[in-house]
Design a protein around this motif. Structure first.
Motif, mmCIF file in Angstrom:
data_model
loop_
_atom_site.group_PDB
_atom_site.id
_atom_site.type_symbol
_atom_site.label_atom_id
_atom_site.label_comp_id
_atom_site.label_asym_id
_atom_site.label_seq_id
_atom_site.Cartn_x
_atom_site.Cartn_y
_atom_site.Cartn_z
ATOM 1 N N ALA A 294 52.511 10.918 -28.652
ATOM 2 C CA ALA A 294 51.357 11.096 -29.149
ATOM 3 C C ALA A 294 50.554 12.087 -28.185
ATOM 4 O O ALA A 294 50.659 12.162 -27.024
ATOM 5 N N ARG A 295 49.766 13.014 -28.782
ATOM 6 C CA ARG A 295 48.812 13.933 -27.882
ATOM 7 C C ARG A 295 47.388 13.830 -28.389
ATOM 8 O O ARG A 295 47.182 13.650 -29.537
ATOM 9 N N ALA A 296 46.586 14.379 -27.607
ATOM 10 C CA ALA A 296 45.113 14.299 -27.894
ATOM 11 C C ALA A 296 44.593 15.353 -28.749
ATOM 12 O O ALA A 296 43.652 15.250 -29.372
ATOM 13 N N ASN A 297 45.444 16.526 -28.961
ATOM 14 C CA ASN A 297 44.609 17.627 -29.817
ATOM 15 C C ASN A 297 45.120 17.578 -31.189
ATOM 16 O O ASN A 297 45.904 18.356 -31.604
ATOM 17 N N ALA A 298 44.489 16.427 -31.709
ATOM 18 C CA ALA A 298 44.638 16.146 -33.110
ATOM 19 C C ALA A 298 43.492 15.630 -33.709
ATOM 20 O O ALA A 298 42.320 15.042 -32.971
ATOM 21 N N THR A 299 43.458 15.562 -34.928
ATOM 22 C CA THR A 299 42.266 14.961 -35.571
ATOM 23 C C THR A 299 42.225 13.603 -35.338
ATOM 24 O O THR A 299 43.036 12.930 -35.455
ATOM 25 N N ARG A 300 40.701 13.198 -35.086
ATOM 26 C CA ARG A 300 40.378 11.525 -34.880
ATOM 27 C C ARG A 300 40.575 11.020 -36.267
ATOM 28 O O ARG A 300 40.278 11.623 -37.131
ATOM 29 N N GLY A 301 40.992 9.500 -36.083
ATOM 30 C CA GLY A 301 40.766 8.824 -37.336
ATOM 31 C C GLY A 301 41.806 8.114 -37.442
ATOM 32 O O GLY A 301 42.762 7.660 -36.559
ATOM 33 N N LYS A 302 42.223 7.505 -38.664
ATOM 34 C CA LYS A 302 43.171 6.617 -38.934
ATOM 35 C C LYS A 302 44.348 7.480 -39.687
ATOM 36 O O LYS A 302 44.394 8.250 -40.508
ATOM 37 N N TYR A 303 45.618 7.020 -39.104
ATOM 38 C CA TYR A 303 46.877 7.664 -39.517
ATOM 39 C C TYR A 303 47.761 6.617 -40.009
ATOM 40 O O TYR A 303 47.841 5.417 -39.557
ATOM 41 N N PHE A 304 48.327 6.739 -41.172
ATOM 42 C CA PHE A 304 49.312 5.994 -42.001
ATOM 43 C C PHE A 304 50.721 6.410 -41.763
ATOM 44 O O PHE A 304 51.146 7.479 -42.021
ATOM 45 N N LEU A 305 51.722 5.431 -41.742
ATOM 46 C CA LEU A 305 53.114 5.850 -41.939
ATOM 47 C C LEU A 305 53.907 4.396 -42.418
ATOM 48 O O LEU A 305 53.307 3.243 -41.900
ATOM 49 N N ASP A 306 55.152 4.644 -42.950
ATOM 50 C CA ASP A 306 56.024 3.570 -43.242
ATOM 51 C C ASP A 306 57.186 3.369 -42.254
ATOM 52 O O ASP A 306 57.399 4.563 -41.555
ATOM 53 N N THR A 307 57.464 2.143 -42.065
ATOM 54 C CA THR A 307 58.706 2.040 -41.123
ATOM 55 C C THR A 307 59.979 1.337 -41.910
ATOM 56 O O THR A 307 59.439 0.684 -42.831
ATOM 57 N N ALA A 308 61.273 1.359 -41.239
ATOM 58 C CA ALA A 308 62.030 0.381 -41.777
ATOM 59 C C ALA A 308 61.964 -1.148 -41.205
ATOM 60 O O ALA A 308 60.987 -1.159 -40.289
ATOM 61 N N ASP A 309 62.562 -1.902 -42.119
ATOM 62 C CA ASP A 309 62.238 -3.458 -41.472
ATOM 63 C C ASP A 309 63.155 -3.958 -40.424
ATOM 64 O O ASP A 309 63.035 -5.130 -40.027
ATOM 65 N N LYS A 310 64.140 -2.945 -39.852
ATOM 66 C CA LYS A 310 64.592 -3.354 -38.687
ATOM 67 C C LYS A 310 64.994 -2.175 -37.934
ATOM 68 O O LYS A 310 64.862 -0.909 -38.336
#
Length: 320
Positions: A294-310
Motif C-alpha cells: 500500500a502506498r500513500a499517494n492514493a485517494t483517501r477513503g474506504k476501499y473494498f475487495l473480496d477474498t477467498a475463504d482460505k
C-alpha cells in the motif's frame, strides 16, 4: 468482559472520577500518563510501569533471521546491533493476550526477510498484554507506544535512522500502540471506538495511516480503510470463533501480501452496497493495493475487495 471484571472497571472509573485514586502515573523520561478525559477510555485504569510491562525489542535482520538480538534505546547496544539504517525497518506489534512468538508474527517476519532487505523488530509487550482486564491492557498501550518512540528517537540519533523508512504494523491493540508511537514522533475497537483522536489511531499519527478491517463495520475513520467482507461469512461458525477469526484474519492478508505475486486490489467506494452492485470498478474508481505494498499517494477513503475463504486469499480478478 465478565461480570466481576466489568464491576471492577466501574469501581475504578468511579474512584478516579471522585479523586479517590491517583489520576496520573509518571515514569522517568517517558513522562506522565493521566486517566482524566479523554484518557478515561480504559475504564479509569492507569498504565502499569515499564518495569511491570517489561517490553523487549527483538531485532531480526538478514544476518540473524532466526535468533533475535534484544535491543534497547541504549547507545552502545544500538551501535553494536545488526540494524542497518539504509534498510527499511518494520516493527511488528502484537495485540491483547498475544506474544511475539505467535505463528502469525513469525510468519510475517519470515515473509519480510525472504522478500526484501529489511530490519524487522518484533515488539514483545506480552506481560502488559496478558491481563485479565482488557482495560488494563488498553491502558498499557500508551507506555508501550512511548517506549517504541523512545527507541526510534535513539535509532535516529545513534544510527541515523530516517523515520520515513519505518513501517509500524500493529494488530488489535498493537495498532493503537503504533498510533501512540507515531504521535510522539510528530495502529482494536474496544475502549477506543468514537474516542477523541488523542486516545486512538488516527490520520495524524504518521505520514501514512493504513487500516485493514475484517469484521464488517469500520470502528474508526482513517486515511484509508480496507473493508473485506468475504471473511465475515467464511469464519462465522460460532459467535466466539467468528469474532476471533474475523479479528485475526487481517494478519493473514498482510503476510500474504508481502510475498504473493497476486496483488490485493481494492476499489474506492462509498459503501458496501455500491461495491456489491459493481458501481466501483477499477478505472471508474481509484484502485490500489492492500497490505505491504500500500502506498500513500492514493485517494483517501474506504476501499473494498473480496477474498477467498482460505489461503491463498488474494483473488486474481482483484489483482492489478
Amino acid at each position: 468482559m465478565g461480570f466481576w471484571s466489568g464491576l471492577k472497571a466501574i469501581v475504578v472509573s468511579v474512584a478516579a472520577f471522585l479523586g479517590l485514586t491517583s489520576n496520573e502515573a509518571c515514569f522517568g523520561g517517558l513522562g506522565c500518563f493521566s486517566n482524566k478525559a479523554p484518557f478515561d477510555n480504559a475504564g479509569g485504569y492507569l498504565p502499569q510501569a515499564p518495569a511491570d510491562i517489561k517490553v523487549e525489542f527483538l531485532l531480526y535482520t538478514p544476518q540473524n533471521r532466526a535468533v533475535p538480538q534484544v535491543i534497547s534505546a541504549d547507545a552502545a547496544v544500538l551501535r553494536a546491533c545488526h540494524l542497518s539504517s539504509i534498510r527499511k525497518s518494520v516493527f511488528i506489534i502484537h495485540g491483547y493476550r498475544d506474544n511475539p512468538y505467535a505463528s502469525w508474527v513469525t510468519d510475517m517476519k519470515d515473509a519480510l526477510l525472504s522478500q526484501t532487505d529489511v530490519n524487522v523488530v518484533s515488539v514483545d509487550w506480552g506481560r502488559g498484554a496478558d491481563q485479565s482486564d482488557y482495560d488494563q491492557a488498553a491502558a498499557n498501550t500508551r507506555v508501550v507506544g512511548a517506549l517504541i518512540a523512545q527507541l526510534l528517537t535513539a535509532l535516529r540519533d545513534f544510527r541515523s535512522l530516517n523515520y520515513k523508512d519505518v513501517h509500524l504494523v500493529g494488530h488489535s491493540l498493537g495498532a493503537h500502540i503504533a498510533g501512540y508511537a507515531g504521535e510522539r514522533l510528530d495502529p482494536a475497537g474496544l475502549s477506543f471506538e468514537a474516542d477523541p483522536e488523542e486516545v486512538r489511531l488516527d490520520p495524524g499519527d504518521a505520514l501514512f495511516v493504513d487500516v485493514i478491517h475484517t469484521d464488517a463495520q469500520p470502528l474508526i475513520s482513517l486515511g484509508r480503510v480496507w473493508l473485506i467482507y468475504k471473511c465475515k461469512f467464511c469464519c462465522m461458525r460460532g459467535f466466539r470463533e467468528g469474532i476471533a477469526c474475523d479479528h485475526s484474519r487481517a494478519q493473514d492478508y498482510f503476510t500474504e501480501s508481502i510475498t504473493s505475486t497476486c496483488r490485493f486490489t481494492a476499489s474506492w467506494c462509498l459503501n458496501y452496497d455500491a461495491f456489491k452492485r459493481g458501481d466501483c470498478p477499477c478505472g471508474k474508481s481509484p484502485c490500489v493495493s492492500m497490505g505491504f505494498y500500500a502506498r500513500a499517494n492514493a485517494t483517501r477513503g474506504k476501499y473494498f475487495l473480496d477474498t477467498a475463504d482460505k489461503s491463498p486469499f488474494c483473488l486474481t480478478r482483484n489483482s492489478l
